[in-house]
Design a protein around this motif. Structure first.
Motif, PDB file in Angstrom:
ATOM      1  N   GLY A  71       0.909  -1.226  -0.031  1.00  3.27           N
ATOM      2  CA  GLY A  71      -0.158   0.164  -0.063  1.00  3.27           C
ATOM      3  C   GLY A  71       0.668   1.421   0.056  1.00  3.27           C
ATOM      4  N   ALA A  72       2.024   1.331   0.746  1.00  2.90           N
ATOM      5  CA  ALA A  72       2.740   2.239   0.763  1.00  2.90           C
ATOM      6  C   ALA A  72       3.573   2.708  -0.642  1.00  2.90           C
ATOM      7  CB  ALA A  72       3.856   2.408   1.798  1.00  2.90           C
ATOM      8  N   ILE A  73       3.975   1.561  -1.379  1.00  2.36           N
ATOM      9  CA  ILE A  73       4.560   1.584  -2.497  1.00  2.36           C
ATOM     10  C   ILE A  73       3.243   2.335  -3.327  1.00  2.36           C
ATOM     11  CG2 ILE A  73       5.492   0.515  -4.344  1.00  2.36           C
ATOM     12  CD1 ILE A  73       6.801  -1.577  -2.393  1.00  2.36           C
ATOM     13  N   ALA A  74       2.201   1.738  -3.401  1.00  2.00           N
ATOM     14  CA  ALA A  74       1.263   2.187  -4.299  1.00  2.00           C
ATOM     15  C   ALA A  74       0.793   3.700  -4.180  1.00  2.00           C
ATOM     16  CB  ALA A  74      -0.043   1.359  -4.083  1.00  2.00           C
ATOM     17  N   ASP A  75       1.134   4.239  -2.995  1.00  4.55           N
ATOM     18  CA  ASP A  75       0.880   5.822  -3.104  1.00  4.55           C
ATOM     19  C   ASP A  75       1.954   6.464  -3.351  1.00  4.55           C
ATOM     20  OD1 ASP A  75      -1.665   5.853  -1.754  1.00  4.55           O
ATOM     21  OD2 ASP A  75      -0.734   5.770   0.318  1.00  4.55           O
ATOM     22  N   ARG A  76       3.221   5.913  -3.693  1.00  6.21           N
ATOM     23  CA  ARG A  76       4.509   6.290  -4.250  1.00  6.21           C
ATOM     24  C   ARG A  76       4.526   6.336  -5.698  1.00  6.21           C
ATOM     25  NH1 ARG A  76       9.968   5.739  -0.393  1.00  6.21           N
ATOM     26  NH2 ARG A  76       9.220   6.914   1.507  1.00  6.21           N
ATOM     27  N   ARG A 219      -2.810   4.566  11.452  1.00  5.04           N
ATOM     28  CA  ARG A 219      -3.440   5.405  12.423  1.00  5.04           C
ATOM     29  C   ARG A 219      -4.851   6.056  11.653  1.00  5.04           C
ATOM     30  NH1 ARG A 219       1.976   7.511  13.185  1.00  5.04           N
ATOM     31  NH2 ARG A 219       1.302   9.140  12.028  1.00  5.04           N
ATOM     32  N   THR A 220      -4.655   6.391  10.646  1.00  3.11           N
ATOM     33  CA  THR A 220      -5.841   6.938   9.932  1.00  3.11           C
ATOM     34  C   THR A 220      -7.191   5.902   9.955  1.00  3.11           C
ATOM     35  OG1 THR A 220      -4.474   8.260   8.450  1.00  3.11           O
ATOM     36  CG2 THR A 220      -6.694   7.903   7.702  1.00  3.11           C
ATOM     37  N   LEU A 221      -6.694   4.661   9.658  1.00  6.04           N
ATOM     38  CA  LEU A 221      -7.878   3.658   9.812  1.00  6.04           C
ATOM     39  C   LEU A 221      -8.296   3.596  11.200  1.00  6.04           C
ATOM     40  CD1 LEU A 221      -9.405   1.309   8.594  1.00  6.04           C
ATOM     41  CD2 LEU A 221      -7.372  -0.122   8.805  1.00  6.04           C
ATOM     42  N   TRP A 222      -7.378   3.432  12.125  1.00  8.08           N
ATOM     43  CA  TRP A 222      -7.837   3.268  13.534  1.00  8.08           C
ATOM     44  C   TRP A 222      -8.736   4.447  13.885  1.00  8.08           C
ATOM     45  CZ3 TRP A 222      -8.514  -0.312  17.165  1.00  8.08           C
ATOM     46  CH2 TRP A 222      -8.472   0.011  18.282  1.00  8.08           C
ATOM     47  N   SER A 335     -17.945  -1.726   1.545  1.00  9.52           N
ATOM     48  CA  SER A 335     -16.723  -1.857   2.486  1.00  9.52           C
ATOM     49  C   SER A 335     -15.760  -0.999   1.603  1.00  9.52           C
ATOM     50  CB  SER A 335     -16.345  -2.948   2.773  1.00  9.52           C
ATOM     51  OG  SER A 335     -16.076  -4.069   1.593  1.00  9.52           O
ATOM     52  N   THR A 336     -15.622  -1.375   0.451  1.00  7.98           N
ATOM     53  CA  THR A 336     -14.704  -0.807  -0.803  1.00  7.98           C
ATOM     54  C   THR A 336     -14.924   0.628  -0.975  1.00  7.98           C
ATOM     55  OG1 THR A 336     -14.201  -2.940  -1.668  1.00  7.98           O
ATOM     56  CG2 THR A 336     -13.582  -0.954  -2.900  1.00  7.98           C
ATOM     57  N   THR A 337     -16.202   0.935  -1.166  1.00  9.52           N
ATOM     58  CA  THR A 337     -16.665   2.393  -1.307  1.00  9.52           C
ATOM     59  C   THR A 337     -16.570   3.316  -0.240  1.00  9.52           C
ATOM     60  OG1 THR A 337     -18.392   1.732  -3.075  1.00  9.52           O
ATOM     61  CG2 THR A 337     -18.809   3.817  -2.088  1.00  9.52           C
ATOM     62  N   LEU A 338     -16.792   2.697   1.009  1.00  9.40           N
ATOM     63  CA  LEU A 338     -16.598   3.612   2.311  1.00  9.40           C
ATOM     64  C   LEU A 338     -14.918   3.959   2.531  1.00  9.40           C
ATOM     65  CD1 LEU A 338     -18.822   1.851   4.930  1.00  9.40           C
ATOM     66  CD2 LEU A 338     -18.577   4.378   4.485  1.00  9.40           C
ATOM     67  N   MET A 339     -14.249   2.948   2.121  1.00  9.06           N
ATOM     68  CA  MET A 339     -12.981   3.112   2.113  1.00  9.06           C
ATOM     69  C   MET A 339     -12.480   4.158   1.325  1.00  9.06           C
ATOM     70  SD  MET A 339      -9.717   0.280   2.277  1.00  9.06           S
ATOM     71  CE  MET A 339     -10.431  -0.377   0.606  1.00  9.06           C
ATOM     72  N   GLN A 340     -12.848   4.155  -0.060  1.00  6.30           N
ATOM     73  CA  GLN A 340     -12.333   5.153  -1.077  1.00  6.30           C
ATOM     74  C   GLN A 340     -12.911   6.476  -0.553  1.00  6.30           C
ATOM     75  OE1 GLN A 340     -13.984   2.824  -4.213  1.00  6.30           O
ATOM     76  NE2 GLN A 340     -11.969   2.339  -5.175  1.00  6.30           N
ATOM     77  N   GLN A 341     -14.054   6.434  -0.147  1.00  5.82           N
ATOM     78  CA  GLN A 341     -14.641   7.760   0.125  1.00  5.82           C
ATOM     79  C   GLN A 341     -14.144   8.536   1.313  1.00  5.82           C
ATOM     80  OE1 GLN A 341     -18.629   6.679   0.412  1.00  5.82           O
ATOM     81  NE2 GLN A 341     -19.126   7.080  -1.500  1.00  5.82           N
ATOM     82  N   ARG A 342     -13.772   7.827   2.423  1.00  6.61           N
ATOM     83  CA  ARG A 342     -13.371   8.295   3.774  1.00  6.61           C
ATOM     84  C   ARG A 342     -11.629   8.507   3.741  1.00  6.61           C
ATOM     85  NH1 ARG A 342     -17.288   8.649   7.319  1.00  6.61           N
ATOM     86  NH2 ARG A 342     -15.571   8.821   9.203  1.00  6.61           N
ATOM     87  N   SER A 343     -10.852   7.827   2.784  1.00  8.35           N
ATOM     88  CA  SER A 343      -9.492   7.864   3.029  1.00  8.35           C
ATOM     89  C   SER A 343      -8.916   9.414   2.645  1.00  8.35           C
ATOM     90  CB  SER A 343      -8.926   6.808   2.000  1.00  8.35           C
ATOM     91  OG  SER A 343      -9.464   5.676   2.510  1.00  8.35           O
ATOM     92  N   PRO A 344      -8.001   9.813   3.092  1.00  4.56           N
ATOM     93  CA  PRO A 344      -7.450  10.980   2.869  1.00  4.56           C
ATOM     94  C   PRO A 344      -6.869  10.815   1.358  1.00  4.56           C
ATOM     95  CG  PRO A 344      -6.719  10.411   5.079  1.00  4.56           C
ATOM     96  CD  PRO A 344      -7.206   9.068   4.296  1.00  4.56           C
ATOM     97  N   ALA A 345      -6.889  12.097   0.747  1.00  2.14           N
ATOM     98  CA  ALA A 345      -6.324  12.151  -0.765  1.00  2.14           C
ATOM     99  C   ALA A 345      -4.493  11.746  -0.528  1.00  2.14           C
ATOM    100  CB  ALA A 345      -6.491  13.702  -1.158  1.00  2.14           C
ATOM    101  N   GLY A 346      -4.239  11.161  -1.589  1.00  2.75           N
ATOM    102  CA  GLY A 346      -2.799  10.607  -1.294  1.00  2.75           C
ATOM    103  C   GLY A 346      -2.425   9.719  -0.500  1.00  2.75           C
ATOM    104  N   ALA A 347      -3.378   9.002   0.275  1.00  2.00           N
ATOM    105  CA  ALA A 347      -3.189   8.139   1.341  1.00  2.00           C
ATOM    106  C   ALA A 347      -3.947   6.874   1.125  1.00  2.00           C
ATOM    107  CB  ALA A 347      -3.284   8.629   2.815  1.00  2.00           C
ATOM    108  N   LEU A 348      -4.769   6.653   0.013  1.00  2.00           N
ATOM    109  CA  LEU A 348      -5.803   5.686  -0.076  1.00  2.00           C
ATOM    110  C   LEU A 348      -4.881   4.593  -0.221  1.00  2.00           C
ATOM    111  CD1 LEU A 348      -8.555   4.544  -0.601  1.00  2.00           C
ATOM    112  CD2 LEU A 348      -8.496   5.195  -2.827  1.00  2.00           C
ATOM    113  N   GLY A 349      -3.876   4.494  -0.803  1.00  4.31           N
ATOM    114  CA  GLY A 349      -3.289   3.147  -0.833  1.00  4.31           C
ATOM    115  C   GLY A 349      -2.938   2.655   0.369  1.00  4.31           C
ATOM    116  N   VAL A 351      -4.162   3.362   3.347  1.00  8.03           N
ATOM    117  CA  VAL A 351      -5.265   2.955   4.134  1.00  8.03           C
ATOM    118  C   VAL A 351      -5.833   1.789   3.684  1.00  8.03           C
ATOM    119  CG1 VAL A 351      -7.955   3.642   4.641  1.00  8.03           C
ATOM    120  CG2 VAL A 351      -5.824   5.241   4.941  1.00  8.03           C
ATOM    121  N   SER A 352      -6.113   1.470   2.403  1.00 10.23           N
ATOM    122  CA  SER A 352      -6.397   0.383   1.598  1.00 10.23           C
ATOM    123  C   SER A 352      -5.810  -0.967   2.145  1.00 10.23           C
ATOM    124  CB  SER A 352      -6.418   0.303   0.152  1.00 10.23           C
ATOM    125  OG  SER A 352      -6.549  -0.806  -0.555  1.00 10.23           O
ATOM    126  N   SER A 353      -4.221  -0.866   2.178  1.00  7.81           N
ATOM    127  CA  SER A 353      -3.365  -1.857   2.487  1.00  7.81           C
ATOM    128  C   SER A 353      -3.602  -2.144   3.991  1.00  7.81           C
ATOM    129  CB  SER A 353      -1.889  -1.622   2.441  1.00  7.81           C
ATOM    130  OG  SER A 353      -1.374  -0.644   3.080  1.00  7.81           O
TER     131      SER A 353
END
Length: 421
Positions: A71-76, A219-222, A335-349, A351-353
């Motif tokens: 996930g971290a690599i996907a954001d980079r 942390r964002t997920l928690w 569950s996927t839509t909620l994750m995409q809508q609520r995740s911060p821009a640039g950190a979705l990878g 949060v998803s991971s």
């Protein structure tokens, strides 16, 4: 619970979504061939349920080991490039495996190695795919886009892919894997043809490392109550799913004595149920909200699992699998839509991971528990074990259905929060 600003809309097929949909559907078709053929191949190599379950367990293990890094690599990186590169590599690997099977070199160890390697690559691919979709469709169309993606994958994977496996196997044990390799390569070409441009990201602060970025995603997920509850529920469900999936072929062929045709009927019923779930998802979610829809889905899936494990009838199993697939589609889309809508821009990878890694972590344990339960108490007991974990999942999800809370920012200095209206 309100998570979407404005009216829910359908995604436009132009602008890249159509090609992404085509690649996802094609790839899922190949995945279904491989996923259905692997346990059948394993069952032909050994009659020990625990060894068959080990193949499934090793297919989940890389999420625990490498999921957060993926996930971290996907954001980079450029997500489009990461996706087509991974699919190309997977196509080559599966083609080499097919050659080994054709030459008579198949073994449980080789199946375990293939499952582990493909899932390791999938940790990057899936997180990049989740992060790429919001760049192709607007936020008001994410729910419909996810439903169309998952419905298309169900049609290709379950309605066409899984039932085709017995036909392909009649041409040789390697045939499903050769077809899977071809779909990987075609999907890679489709994704490579997307013209989304390089992702725009804020410069990362000095001293930023993968470890710090991963920690920010966790942390964002928690800190996001709905996502935290949904993640805990998904982790519990996946323990049960691991037990069920790892031993489904044993349940059908060993307990019900229905053979490969019965196995294909059960998986096809699951697909048909999923298609029906995708068709009603938009209206049901509009009426109940995403979290309550998931709560309903988990409750109904528990009942379906009890039927699977207690009624020794292929007809009952097929009906229960259809209901299980219907509700599973509602769970996955929301569950996927909620994750995409609520995740911060640039950190979705990230949060998803974090979501996927914590959710999938229980699946290897479930697979081993399912194999052990089938060995000790009978081949229908893994479904009842799965039902018990689904009950716990529903209880974990109840607090997340309370009124909405603002989305949390990652606090890593490089991203900003995307707070749904």
């Amino acid at each position: 619970m309100t998570t979407v600003a404005g009216e829910l809309r359908a995604p436009a097929w132009r602008g890249g979504f159509g090609r992404l949909w085509s690649a996802a559907v094609l790839s899922r078709f190949g995945d279904a061939l491989r996923t259905a053929a692997l346990p059948l191949l394993a069952a032909s190599l050994t009659d020990r349920p625990l060894l068959i379950a080990v193949v499934t367990a090793c297919g989940y293990l890389p999420w625990i080991l490498f999921g957060l890094c993926g996930g971290a690599i996907a954001d980079r990186v450029d997500q489009r490039r990461a996706m087509w590169t991974v699919d190309t590599v997977r196509g080559v690997l599966v083609a080499a495996f097919a050659v080994a099977v054709a030459l008579g070199h198949a073994s449980i160890a080789l199946l375990v190695a293939l499952a582990f390697t493909l899932t390791t690559l999938q940790t990057l691919f899936d997180n990049a795919s989740t992060a790429l979709l919001p760049a192709l469709v607007g936020p008001e169309a994410l729910g419909s886009a996810n439903a169309r993606l998952m419905t298309g994958q169900k049609i290709a994977g379950g309605l066409f892919g899984a039932p085709l496996v017995p036909v392909l196997l009649s041409a040789g044990a390697a045939a499903p894997f050769l077809a899977d390799a071809g779909t990987f390569l075609l999907a890679a070409a489709l994704v490579a043809s997307l013209r989304t441009g390089a992702p725009e990201r804020a410069p990362r602060p000095a001293g930023s490392t993968l470890r710090r970025e991963i920690a920010a995603g966790v942390r964002t997920l928690w800190q996001d109550r709905p996502l935290r509850g949904l993640c805990a529920a998904t982790a519990l469900c996946n323990i049960g799913m691991g037990a069920l999936i790892a031993t489904l072929v044993v349940l059908v062929t060993g307990w019900l004595h229905a053979g490969t045709a019965g196995y294909a009927a059960a998986t096809t019923a699951y697909t048909v149920g999923g298609l029906a779930g995708g068709a009603v998802n938009r209206r049901l979610t509009a009426a109940l909200g995403p979290v309550r829809t998931v709560l309903l889905a988990g409750t109904a899936q528990t009942a379906a699992l009890v039927v699977m494990g207690s009624v020794p009838s292929l007809t009952a199993l097929v009906a229960a699998m259809a209901a299980f697939g219907f509700m599973g589609m509602l769970w996955n889309v929301n569950s996927t839509t909620l994750m995409q809508q609520r995740s911060p821009a640039g950190a979705l990878g990230r949060v998803s991971s974090a979501f996927r890694t914590l959710g999938v972590a229980g699946a290897p344990l479930g697979a081993l528990l399912g194999g052990a339960a089938a060995t000790a108490w009978g081949r229908g007991t893994p479904a009842l074990l799965a039902a018990a974990f689904f009950v716990l999942a529903v209880l974990a999800l109840i607090p997340a259905a309370r009124p909405d809370a603002p989305a949390a920012a990652p606090g890593d200095g490089a991203t900003t929060a995307r707070v749904p209206g």
